[in-house]
Design a protein around this motif. Structure first.
Motif, PDB file in Angstrom:
ATOM      1  N   ALA A  60       6.009  19.879  38.206  1.00  0.00           N
ATOM      2  CA  ALA A  60       6.264  20.336  36.840  1.00  0.00           C
ATOM      3  C   ALA A  60       7.444  19.605  36.209  1.00  0.00           C
ATOM      4  N   LEU A  61       8.381  19.171  37.048  1.00  0.00           N
ATOM      5  CA  LEU A  61       9.587  18.508  36.525  1.00  0.00           C
ATOM      6  C   LEU A  61       9.414  17.004  36.391  1.00  0.00           C
ATOM      7  N   ASN A  62       8.247  16.499  36.808  1.00  0.00           N
ATOM      8  CA  ASN A  62       7.981  15.059  36.699  1.00  0.00           C
ATOM      9  C   ASN A  62       9.070  14.226  37.361  1.00  0.00           C
ATOM     10  N   LEU A  63       9.496  14.673  38.536  1.00  0.00           N
ATOM     11  CA  LEU A  63      10.580  13.953  39.210  1.00  0.00           C
ATOM     12  C   LEU A  63      10.110  12.637  39.828  1.00  0.00           C
ATOM     13  N   HIS A  64       8.806  12.389  39.761  1.00  0.00           N
ATOM     14  CA  HIS A  64       8.292  11.149  40.357  1.00  0.00           C
ATOM     15  C   HIS A  64       8.473   9.954  39.418  1.00  0.00           C
ATOM     16  N   ARG A  65       9.028  10.182  38.213  1.00  0.00           N
ATOM     17  CA  ARG A  65       9.127   9.079  37.239  1.00  0.00           C
ATOM     18  C   ARG A  65       9.961   7.920  37.761  1.00  0.00           C
ATOM     19  N   GLY A  66      10.832   8.200  38.736  1.00  0.00           N
ATOM     20  CA  GLY A  66      11.613   7.114  39.313  1.00  0.00           C
ATOM     21  C   GLY A  66      13.035   7.118  38.800  1.00  0.00           C
ATOM     22  N   GLY A  67      13.977   6.896  39.722  1.00  0.00           N
ATOM     23  CA  GLY A  67      15.385   6.873  39.358  1.00  0.00           C
ATOM     24  C   GLY A  67      15.969   8.258  39.253  1.00  0.00           C
ATOM     25  N   ILE A  68      17.271   8.312  39.135  1.00  0.00           N
ATOM     26  CA  ILE A  68      17.983   9.587  38.979  1.00  0.00           C
ATOM     27  C   ILE A  68      17.485  10.266  37.709  1.00  0.00           C
ATOM     28  N   PRO A  69      17.077  11.527  37.798  1.00  0.00           N
ATOM     29  CA  PRO A  69      16.555  12.201  36.601  1.00  0.00           C
ATOM     30  C   PRO A  69      17.627  12.391  35.534  1.00  0.00           C
ATOM     31  N   ASP A  70      17.164  12.318  34.305  1.00  0.00           N
ATOM     32  CA  ASP A  70      18.014  12.560  33.143  1.00  0.00           C
ATOM     33  C   ASP A  70      17.918  14.056  32.824  1.00  0.00           C
ATOM     34  N   PHE A  71      19.059  14.761  32.830  1.00  0.00           N
ATOM     35  CA  PHE A  71      19.026  16.220  32.629  1.00  0.00           C
ATOM     36  C   PHE A  71      18.406  16.597  31.289  1.00  0.00           C
ATOM     37  N   ARG A  72      18.507  15.702  30.288  1.00  0.00           N
ATOM     38  CA  ARG A  72      17.897  16.026  28.989  1.00  0.00           C
ATOM     39  C   ARG A  72      16.389  16.179  29.139  1.00  0.00           C
ATOM     40  N   GLN A  73      15.786  15.375  30.032  1.00  0.00           N
ATOM     41  CA  GLN A  73      14.334  15.475  30.245  1.00  0.00           C
ATOM     42  C   GLN A  73      13.988  16.666  31.132  1.00  0.00           C
ATOM     43  N   ILE A  74      14.728  16.837  32.230  1.00  0.00           N
ATOM     44  CA  ILE A  74      14.475  17.983  33.115  1.00  0.00           C
ATOM     45  C   ILE A  74      14.590  19.284  32.342  1.00  0.00           C
ATOM     46  N   ASN A  75      15.631  19.377  31.528  1.00  0.00           N
ATOM     47  CA  ASN A  75      15.901  20.653  30.853  1.00  0.00           C
ATOM     48  C   ASN A  75      14.828  21.020  29.843  1.00  0.00           C
ATOM     49  N   ALA A  76      14.175  20.017  29.253  1.00  0.00           N
ATOM     50  CA  ALA A  76      13.086  20.332  28.319  1.00  0.00           C
ATOM     51  C   ALA A  76      11.997  21.112  29.060  1.00  0.00           C
ATOM     52  N   ASP A  77      11.643  20.663  30.267  1.00  0.00           N
ATOM     53  CA  ASP A  77      10.606  21.347  31.054  1.00  0.00           C
ATOM     54  C   ASP A  77      11.117  22.669  31.633  1.00  0.00           C
TER      55      ASP A  77
END
Ligand code: HBI
Ligand code: FE
Length: 290
Positions: A60-77
């Motif tokens: 659900a968090l799309n953590l497979h996008r690659g690289g350290i996640p950007d909290f702005r993107q994680i937080n939207a989900d």
């Protein structure tokens, strides 16, 4: 933080609530590569080991996008799913600050990532432990409520001088918890899912005891911060964990005040034994040899 755990105010550059900007643009290619290495190892290892709620959360968090996640993107989900957000902090924060964030459905995450020579063990929680380990479970509505309840309980426990007991609950659930399922034991604890070696040890090694979770029993059991656990507590469901914490802890704390700790490797007649461990790993001196 000083060695005895006392903090002054937030460090320079941090807000009054200890948060800082994630400053995502400043991560180097090398730092992103460390995340990718750790992510690839755990993503390959965890199907069939981590519980469904964790694996669903990872998707659900799309953590497979690659690289350290950007909290702005994680937080939207995350905000849409359970109303939680992740905020960056420089490192460990004082207990009262930690609980205040949890009680308001904010999870604090280290901003930094471990160095390439620390892939398997580090002292302070980094962004891989905090985001990969903790945040997927926060997409589960029941676990999300449990974490908030823990933050609220933490504030009360501090006022009653019971933090050492409540911290054990956090350790044996949020960090090192196992879940019983029809398919077998599964991991939900962040300290396990973020560690390659403990993801194997916690489920497969004959050494540790695996016992049915009991709130008061768990709060009487010391834990290890420097090595694999000697005992894991197994919950029947996330809902059962939440239900156990929505009671009034005052009578429990009153009993704990007069109760001795339970030895870390003890099995009591009242325990529900899932695995009677050999304790061979700890007896041989341990030190993360798995
Ligand atoms: N700070 N950044 C950070 N992460 C934690 O997990 C954390 C903390 N400060 C205190 C704390 N945990 C403890 O109070 C709990 O583990 C009980
Ligand atoms: Fe953690």
């Amino acid at each position: 933080m000083s060695a005895d755990g006392h903090f002054g105010g937030p460090p320079p550059g941090a807000a009054a609530d200890w948060t800082i900007d994630q400053n995502w643009d400043a991560y180097t290619a090398g730092e992103h590569a460390v995340w990718d290495t750790l992510y690839a190892r755990q993503a390959a290892l965890l199907p069939g080991r981590a519980c469904d709620a964790f694996l669903r959360g990872l998707d659900a968090l799309n953590l497979h996008r690659g690289g350290i996640p950007d909290f702005r993107q994680i937080n939207a989900d995350l905000q849409r799913l359970t109303g939680w957000t992740v905020v960056a902090v420089p490192g460990l924060v004082p207990d009262d600050v930690f609980f205040e964030h949890l009680a308001n459905r904010r999870f604090v995450s280290g901003q930094f990532i471990r160095k390439p020579d620390q892939l398997d063990y580090l002292q302070e929680p980094d962004i891989f432990h905090d985001v990969f380990g903790h945040v997927p479970m926060l997409t589960d509505p029941v676990f999300a409520d449990y974490m908030q309840a823990y933050g609220e309980g933490g504030r009360r426990a501090m006022g009653r001088g019971q933090l050492h007991n409540l911290a054990r609950l956090y350790w044996y659930t949020v960090e090192f918890g196992l879940l019983d399922t029809a398919e077998g034991l599964r991991i939900y604890g962040a300290g396990i899912v973020s560690s390659r070696t403990e993801s194997l040890f916690a489920l497969d090694d004959p050494s540790p005891n695996r016992l049915g979770f009991d709130l008061e029993r768990t709060m009487r059991t010391p834990y290890r911060i420097d090595d694999f656990q000697q005992v894991y507590f197994v919950i029947p469901s996330l809902q059962a964990l939440l239900d156990a914490t929505l009671r009034d802890f005052a009578p429990i704390y009153a009993r704990l005040d007069g109760a001795a700790d339970i030895a870390i490797d003890a099995i009591l007649p009242t325990d529900r034994v899932i695995t009677r461990g050999t304790q061979a790993y700890a007896a041989a001196g341990g030190r993360l040899g798995g």
